[in-house]
Design an enzyme around this catalytic site. Structure first.
Site, PDB file in Angstrom:
ATOM      1  N   ALA A 183       0.740  -1.200   0.102  1.00  0.00           N
ATOM      2  CA  ALA A 183       0.123  -0.033   0.106  1.00  0.00           C
ATOM      3  C   ALA A 183       0.721   1.327  -0.115  1.00  0.00           C
ATOM      4  O   ALA A 183       2.007   1.206   0.386  1.00  0.00           O
ATOM      5  CB  ALA A 183      -0.896  -0.047   1.364  1.00  0.00           C
ATOM      6  N   GLY A 189       0.348  -5.416   0.782  1.00  0.00           N
ATOM      7  CA  GLY A 189      -0.640  -5.351  -0.241  1.00  0.00           C
ATOM      8  C   GLY A 189      -0.099  -5.998  -1.717  1.00  0.00           C
ATOM      9  O   GLY A 189      -0.988  -6.859  -2.513  1.00  0.00           O
ATOM     10  N   GLU A 207      -0.628  -9.671  -1.272  1.00  0.00           N
ATOM     11  CA  GLU A 207      -1.933  -9.989  -1.396  1.00  0.00           C
ATOM     12  C   GLU A 207      -2.364 -10.149  -2.741  1.00  0.00           C
ATOM     13  O   GLU A 207      -3.164 -10.767  -3.111  1.00  0.00           O
ATOM     14  CB  GLU A 207      -2.747  -8.872  -0.354  1.00  0.00           C
ATOM     15  CG  GLU A 207      -2.485  -9.319   1.154  1.00  0.00           C
ATOM     16  CD  GLU A 207      -3.037  -8.151   1.949  1.00  0.00           C
ATOM     17  OE1 GLU A 207      -4.094  -8.445   2.838  1.00  0.00           O
ATOM     18  OE2 GLU A 207      -2.905  -6.945   1.721  1.00  0.00           O
ATOM     19  N   GLU A 225       2.576  -5.790   7.572  1.00  0.00           N
ATOM     20  CA  GLU A 225       1.516  -4.652   8.228  1.00  0.00           C
ATOM     21  C   GLU A 225       1.692  -4.675   9.731  1.00  0.00           C
ATOM     22  O   GLU A 225       1.704  -3.391   9.970  1.00  0.00           O
ATOM     23  CB  GLU A 225       0.206  -5.176   7.657  1.00  0.00           C
ATOM     24  CG  GLU A 225      -0.114  -4.792   6.244  1.00  0.00           C
ATOM     25  CD  GLU A 225       0.288  -5.944   5.231  1.00  0.00           C
ATOM     26  OE1 GLU A 225      -0.111  -6.062   4.145  1.00  0.00           O
ATOM     27  OE2 GLU A 225       1.187  -6.897   5.806  1.00  0.00           O
TER      28      GLU A 225
END
Length: 719
Positions: free
Chosen positions: A61, A100, A103, A123
């Site tokens: 992110a 992310g 992911e 994270e």
């Protein structure tokens, strides 16, 4: 941004474009949604490869977006659309797939990684959890124990370990995109039903309740008050016990509790502060972007005690040629052996060959003749260091940078012993020097911008977090530590025990409280410094004067213990008792408790009940107050410098951001009010008198921490 191209006839290649790490900004997400849709709807495209430009898949992110209102397509539906796609989608992972980014890769049907790639879900280190399906897909793919390990620690794994765990399908040494394109061509037409991770049942360990209980206990213990690791365990438990859709709902609920938490703010502040300190500046106007470092290929270390050995190892591991000088024959022989085994252990841990040939040893200081930079690491004694700097000035070639590893002595004075004071800076490492991340780079009024830039650059090369600070007694870290330790001593005089003080500080999140830390490093270290400062008066004198030095309150408790030969772990007794000299397990010591009672009686002190809150306020606010003085004096350029020093060098709990950030979270007005309260109760303790800068900030309406520099600037312009 994401670019679409058709390659090898029928493969849709989607390239993420957002340097430096292709973070998933709103524009990148928009680009992915658009290009994936285009590829899935194009009849010419039979399979898809997703990669990142410049050899990096995706760093996750865009953290800068966290503070704003989220715009652009949300991540979860985007990843679901990829997974639900009716054509094989392959992630070509180079560089890193983190957060992310991983992911996104887990939403693809296949994953091909370059052998040098690293994968992870970090994270938790930002006070969050993987909330785009990471906590639900990863356990389904690699099992609950392995997923718990990765998600609760945030550690990165190599491509080889990822393959072993089952996170990737193939690892290559060749061009990853080419290999992924070939792979994508080979799986065209195959059913994708078995490739959608969200449809997998989560493997349930037989003793699941016991496993989660055990992991939760360990995580709570190591998290020391941080809530994100505990929440990560709860998210993985949801994957193990709930259907995917409900697990995703739980992931979102848990993320909502973390996203706006003070701890997430603290950890994200710490992340940015660590990067901000590299953009250093000095009061004289020298700056990181206008000062050019000189390359350093060969360095010398003078003095091969504990610190010198660690520094030599750190330099060699960074690829420099090192001349290690120790004039005492016995110490030199011991150091050779110790350094070699440190290099071998480090190489084994990192899976590389040890760089033993990088270090040459000498018993003669003249061996420094051809080096680019010297780090002096002899015993912390000014006259000894003066002599070393005089010799270095004679034997080093012109232009050699001369650095001192002193932890508190005057760098200006050492510079005055040389012919070229502009070449002298402090490089204050923290023990063990080859492990600890922090480096304080200390500049004096005569240090050249190039000398500061070179030391900062060398620190970076060694993998250190380098912070440029001004010259004063104790610099930043140790100067702030003094009032913190002083308050802990005073609390013992007033009725606390070492266990009570340490427990309060450890529950706050420190790895060790004041007294356990003192036992570990040795009580005699501080005793020697206090003796040099003329503070130690031998013998057990009673009355008021025994507790006053230079017109201010003083606690001789540490001196009295040292007179008894109680130096801490090394002697088996200090503030605690140990089963033997060198023992590590601290146990309360009945002797010490009765010693404290006798001490109080002798000095007419009446013990009172002291609670955790008073311990934290007295110790932490005294330390924070000194931090404000340091900012006022211009020793540190901003609060981020102080906070980075405390997080990386003094085990300040990262989920509290650092001392100055913590002050802002508590409320500057509250810190001021409590300091005024304690200073009124203890007028003979100057460290409790609130600093002018703190008063000025409160009077300015307690601005957020990123606005403090404006107030500091104004204060400096008025002085």
């Amino acid at each position: 941004m994401a670019q679409f191209a058709r390659v090898s006839g029928s493969v849709g290649l989607i390239t993420l474009q957002n340097p430096p790490v292709n973070a998933l900004s709103a524009a990148v997400r928009q680009g992915i949604v658009y290009t994936v849709e285009k590829a899935l709807n194009d009849p010419e495209v039979k399979s898809v490869v997703i990669c990142g430009q410049n050899g990096v898949f995706c760093g996750g992110a865009d953290i800068k977006e966290f503070a704003k209102k989220m715009t652009g397509p949300p991540l979860i539906p985007m990843i679901h659309a990829i997974e639900a796609g009716n054509k094989p989608i392959v992630a070509a992972i180079e560089g890193s797939a983190l957060g992310g980014g991983l992911e996104l890769a887990l939403g693809c049907h296949y994953r091909v990684a370059h052998s040098k790639a690293r994968l992870g879900l970090p994270e938790v280190t930002l006070g969050l959890l993987p909330a785009a399906g990471g906590s639900q897909r990863l356990p389904r793919l690699i099992g609950v124990p392995a997923a718990l390990n990765l998600i609760t620690t945030g550690r990165h794994v190599t491509a080889a370990e990822a393959l072993q765990l089952g996170m990737v399908d193939q690892v290559t040494d060749h061009n990853t995109v080419d290999v992924a394109v070939k792979f994508a061509l080979s799986v065209v037409g195959q059913s994708l039903d078995a490739r959608r991770i969200s449809t997998y049942p989560c493997p349930r360990p037989a003793d699941m309740d016991a496993l989660f209980e055990d992991v939760m206990q360990k995580v709570r213990q190591s998290a020391r008050g941080a809530i994100a690791p505990v929440t990560c365990v709860q998210a993985v438990r949801a994957a193990a016990t709930l259907p995917y859709a409900q697990g995703m709902e739980r992931e979102q609920e848990l993320m909502a509790t973390l996203f706006t938490s003070g701890q997430a703010r603290a950890l994200q502040y710490s992340f940015f502060a660590q990067r901000a300190v590299s953009k250093w500046s000095t009061p004289s106007g020298a700056r990181w972007d206008t000062s050019k470092p000189r390359p350093v290929h060969k360095a010398a270390v003078i003095g091969l005690g504990t610190m010198g050995r660690g520094i030599a190892v750190a330099l060699a591991q960074a690829g420099l040629s090192v001349v290690a000088v120790e004039t005492q024959e016995k110490q030199l022989m011991e150091a050779k052996q110790a350094v070699s085994s440190m290099l071998e252990r480090g190489a084994k841990r990192r899976g590389v060959a040890p760089v033993l040939d990088k270090i040459s040893y000498s018993g003669n200081i003249q061996a420094v003749a051809d080096v680019d930079l010297v780090i002096e690491a002899v015993f912390e004694d000014m006259s000894l260091k003066e002599k070393v700097f005089q010799q270095l000035s004679t034997f080093c070639k012109p232009g050699t940078f001369l650095c001192t590893n002193t932890s508190s002595l005057d760098v200006n004075h050492l510079a005055s012993q040389t012919r070229s004071p502009e070449l002298v800076v402090g490089m204050h490492f923290f023990a063990p020097a080859h492990v600890m991340k922090l480096l304080e780079v200390v500049y004096g009024p005569r240090s050249s911008p190039q000398a500061v830039a070179t030391a900062m650059q060398l620190g970076k090369k060694m993998g250190k977090v380098s912070v440029a600070v001004g010259n004063c007694r104790g610099f930043v870290g140790n100067r702030m530590l003094k009032p913190y330790i002083e308050q802990a001593f005073f609390l013992l005089e007033e009725g606390a025990t070492p266990e009570l003080v340490d427990r309060a500080l450890e529950e706050f999140g420190f790895t060790m409280g004041v007294f356990r830390m003192s036992d570990l490093s040795g009580l005699d270290v501080g005793w020697r410094v206090r003796k040099e400062d003329g503070l130690v008066e031998p013998g057990m004198t009673s009355g008021q004067s025994a507790r006053i030095r230079q017109g201010r309150r003083y606690s001789p408790l540490g001196d009295l213990l040292c007179e008894q030969g109680r130096y801490g772990q090394k002697t088996g007794q200090g503030w605690y008792q140990y089963d033997k000299p060198g023992g590590r397990v601290a146990r309360p010591d009945p002797w010490l408790h009765s010693f404290l009672e006798g001490y109080r009686a002798r000095h007419g002190l009446v013990a009172r009940r002291i609670d955790n809150q008073e311990v934290l306020e007295r110790c932490l606010y005294a330390l924070i107050n000194e931090g404000f003085r340091i900012l006022e004096d211009g020793i540190a350029a901003g609060p981020e410098d102080i906070d980075t020093i405390y997080v990386f060098g003094y085990s300040w709990p990262r989920h509290h951001g650092g001392p100055m950030f913590h002050a802002g979270m508590v409320g500057l007005a509250k810190v001021l009010e409590r300091l005024e309260h304690y200073h009124q109760a203890h007028p003979d303790v100057p460290h409790l008198q609130p600093c002018n800068l703190l008063r000025r900030l409160v009077a300015s309406g307690s601005p957020p921490i990123h606005k403090w520099r404006e107030v500091i600037k104004k204060l400096h312009s008025q002085l």
